[in-house]
Each structure stands twice: as C-alpha cells, then as structure tokens.
Design a protein around this motif. Structure first.
Motif, PDB file in Angstrom:
ATOM      1  N   PHE A   1       0.790  -0.842  -0.147  1.00 41.71           N
ATOM      2  CA  PHE A   1      -0.264   0.040   0.053  1.00 41.71           C
ATOM      3  C   PHE A   1       0.524   1.624  -0.179  1.00 41.71           C
ATOM      4  O   PHE A   1       1.627   1.731   0.698  1.00 41.71           O
TER       5      PHE A   1
ATOM      6  N   LEU B   1      -1.747   8.416   2.376  1.00 37.01           N
ATOM      7  CA  LEU B   1      -0.807   8.049   3.654  1.00 37.01           C
ATOM      8  C   LEU B   1       0.603   9.294   2.943  1.00 37.01           C
ATOM      9  O   LEU B   1       0.957   9.771   4.011  1.00 37.01           O
TER      10      LEU B   1
ATOM     11  N   GLN C   1       0.165   3.064  11.298  1.00 42.46           N
ATOM     12  CA  GLN C   1      -0.783   2.603  10.412  1.00 42.46           C
ATOM     13  C   GLN C   1      -2.113   2.140  10.092  1.00 42.46           C
ATOM     14  O   GLN C   1      -2.929   2.266   9.736  1.00 42.46           O
TER      15      GLN C   1
ATOM     16  N   SER D   1      -5.839   2.967   8.844  1.00 43.45           N
ATOM     17  CA  SER D   1      -7.031   1.634   8.641  1.00 43.45           C
ATOM     18  C   SER D   1      -8.019   1.525   8.566  1.00 43.45           C
ATOM     19  O   SER D   1      -9.180   1.944   7.901  1.00 43.45           O
TER      20      SER D   1
ATOM     21  N   TRP E   1      -8.150   3.346   0.787  1.00 45.68           N
ATOM     22  CA  TRP E   1      -7.049   3.739   0.434  1.00 45.68           C
ATOM     23  C   TRP E   1      -6.747   4.738  -1.328  1.00 45.68           C
ATOM     24  O   TRP E   1      -7.588   4.204  -2.187  1.00 45.68           O
TER      25      TRP E   1
ATOM     26  N   ALA F   1      -9.703  10.205   2.538  1.00 44.93           N
ATOM     27  CA  ALA F   1      -9.125   9.233   2.921  1.00 44.93           C
ATOM     28  C   ALA F   1      -7.934  10.368   3.012  1.00 44.93           C
ATOM     29  O   ALA F   1      -7.279  10.101   4.377  1.00 44.93           O
TER      30      ALA F   1
END
Length: 401
Positions: A4, A9, A283, A287, A297, A302
C-alpha cells in the motif's frame, strides 16, 4: 514495493517528513565510512525506479526532483549495483487482464533505456561478473529482479524469455495470491503454499539461474520453496517479525534459520512500517479510521482523514538505529553471512527512516555499523558480499543442472 504505497498516506507524511528532517540530529559520517562506501560494491537488491518513472517520467541519469534514486545521489552514496525492480501490480492477474506481461516488457525497456542514454554512467548487468567488471570501470550496474511472478503467466517459455531479457530474481507473489504462490497479504490461501506450477517453476528457475525470492509469500509457500530449491534463495526486501509481531510479510526467527541453512540471504527493507511496530500501529489506526468512514486508500475523503490523523499524532518515522537493530538480530541469530540490503527505495513512499532517506545515505548506514562495532570485513559482507555469494552459487547450480 510495499503493498500500500498510496496517495492518502503519502499526503499525510509530507509535512511529517519535513519536520522530521528539520529536527533530526544527523549522524556524523567519518572519512572511513565514506571510503568504505565508495570502495566497496554495494548491492541493493530492491529499488523501484522502473515503476516510479513509468508513472511519472524523470531522467535518473541526472539529478531529479522526485524519488529516492538518481545518478548523482547514487554516486554520492557509493551505490553501484542497485537491482531495478520490475514491479507488476497484483491486480494485473485479475480476470481479463494480461498478467502484466506487456508492462513487464515496458519496464525492462526503461532500464535498458537508462543504460543506453548514459553508457558512461550505467550498464545493465546480467551476471556477477558483469557487476564486478562494471565496478572496475566506474559504472553503476543495473541488474533486474521481477517483483511478482505474474508475467510468467503459467509458461516456462515466458520464464526463459524474461531470463534472456535480464531478470535474475523473481518474487513469486506480491500483495495477492497468484498462479504461482499464496501471498502473505492475502487471507485467501488458494494453494496452501505454492501452486503445482509454482513448484515446477522453482525447479526451472534453478536450472536457468534465476534467484528464488520469497519476499511477500506466505509462510507455507516459503517452506515449500525451501524444500524444493537446489540453490540458495533470497528475501529481496524483507525485515524481521521479531520487531513487528504478527506481520507475516516479515520473516520470523525460524524462517531466518531455514533461509540460512539453505545458504540464502535476507535483504533488510528500510521502510518504517517494516522495521518499527510503532509505525505499524500508526498505519493500522489510520486504516481503522478509513474502514469506519467507509473509504478506501486513495479516495479523496481518505486524504482528509489521513491529514487529520497525522495532525493528531505525527507519523512515527523509524530511524537508522531501528534498521541496524534488524541487522544485529540476524547476525546474532544465524551469523554475519546471511544479511544484506534491500532498501525498497522508491517503493515505500515518504516513509523512509531518518538518516536513510535516499540512495545518498549509504555512508550513514556504514557509519552506524562502525559505531556498533562491526568490522570492515563484516560491513562489506552486508553491503554486497553475502548477496554476491548467493548469486554466484545460483549461477553455479544452474551451470551444473
């Protein structure tokens, strides 16, 4: 490449990375560390340059604005044998897809283009002797490994084709199980390890001289590969489950011992979430927030959630010391001969540890090892000696078969 590496992120990390860089106390690098880095072959067995420049092209033969790798930074760091990862997203093996065959050829073409565009700087490497010869000439070698064996597409003829094009290791699966192997990330264990074709493929890889890479595969697939292979295997970019309990993508002590018994090598991944449980927890919390909000994601919402999460708790970057802890553990568990470097530069986004932010930082790694009492001989084994030993053995096994 991490499973990912996505925009939400990355957006959340950008400011954290800047703050971290500004606040971190950089390690003082000695002349000895710089000399070791410059005068030793450094093999990094996993750098995602091809996929990076396929998404957003930059000329890595000169300084670039983005990414973790380019020629000036590689020269500064002493990196001279980076394996170019021919990474194929797992979804390319979905129904109606072509298994990534076309993309694999395009990415290989891009590596050849780098070498052809700057033959005074780079050369594609097909063997250990190529790497050694390029080092003498001052060239950066570009060997290639395929991350995700999907493009083999059930054909040993395809395996030979990719070998002829320069592929010297294959990561059997990636973030989803494929026609070769179950993945550590995939809850569906279609094959309970390797598929029948996967078992046949390992044998054929031995015959050709393609290293068997067990990064990303399930535990069952790992042990089956260990039973089948006649040549040493590699973990091209994995770290240790001791420091990230429950994270199957990393290797536990039993697996490391089995890999050492096989004569193989684990190449330590630098990504913060691979080496630090604190980062994994951060993380995982993010999530859970995505799940609660019903977003995925990469969704626009997001990004907002990720930014708020970062403001509430800044991203906990790992450090050089964290990476060194993983190297220490392998050395203490099975000895110095079974550990190396598989950074995952250009594959883990902005999550790289402090003092290991791009390919110019290898002298920092060397200095950290010196600070922990590693000898120059031990450091050279980590930088390339162990991996080159494995690769030479794989070549010898192929010649004998």
């Amino acid at each position: 490449m991490k499973s990912f590496t996505l925009s939400a992120l990355t957006a959340a990390l950008a400011l954290s990375a800047l703050c971290s860089a500004q606040s971190a106390h950089a390690i003082e690098v000695s002349k000895k560390a710089k000399d070791i880095a410059q005068n030793t072959i450094i093999v990094d067995s996993h750098i995602d340059v091809p996929f990076r420049i396929n998404k957003r092209w930059e000329d890595v033969t000169v300084a670039t604005e983005k990414g973790d790798f380019d020629y000036p930074r590689a020269k500064k760091g002493g990196l001279n044998a980076p394996f170019m990862s021919i990474y194929l997203p797992a979804t390319l093996e979905a129904p109606g897809k072509d298994y990534g065959v076309q993309l694999a050829h395009q990415l290989i073409d891009s590596v050849e283009a780098i070498a052809n565009r700057a033959p005074d700087k780079f050369a594609v490497a097909y063997s250990t002797s190529d790497v050694e010869e390029h080092f003498k000439k001052g060239l950066i070698s570009l060997p290639m490994g395929m991350e995700n064996g999907s493009p083999v597409a059930g054909s040993l003829d395809n395996l030979k084709m990719f070998y002829d094009r320069g592929i010297r290791y294959i990561t059997l699966a990636h973030s989803l199980s494929n026609h070769i192997s179950d993945s550590s990330y995939d809850l569906r264990r279609n094959w309970k390890g390797l598929s029948p074709f996967g078992k046949e493929l390992v044998v054929e890889m031995n015959k050709l001289g393609v290293m068997v890479d067990i990064s990303h595969v399930s535990d069952a697939a790992f042990y089956q590969a260990m039973e089948i292979t006649k040549a040493p295997a590699i973990a091209s970019h994995s770290s240790l489950r001791k420091f990230t309990p429950g994270f199957e993508r990393n290797m536990d002590d039993k697996m490391i011992k089995a890999l050492a018994k096989n004569g193989g090598v684990i190449q330590i991944n630098f990504g913060s979430s691979f080496v630090s449980q604190e980062t994994r927890d951060w993380q995982d919390d993010l999530s859970k927030k995505f799940e609660a909000a019903g977003v995925k994601w990469g969704d626009p919402k997001a990004n907002e959630i990720a930014e708020a999460h970062r403001k509430a708790k800044p991203y906990p970057f790992a450090s050089l010391e964290t990476v060194l802890d993983h190297i220490d553990h392998v050395k203490n568990l099975v000895g110095i001969d079974y550990v190396g470097i598989g950074s995952d530069f250009d594959g883990v986004g902005d999550s790289l540890p402090r003092d290991l932010k791009d390919v110019s930082y290898f002298p920092h790694l060397v200095q950290g090892l010196l600070n922990r009492g590693y000898t120059e001989q031990e450091i050279k084994k980590i930088l390339s000696g162990n991996f080159m030993r494995v690769w030479k053995k794989v070549e010898a096994v192929a010649a004998s078969m």
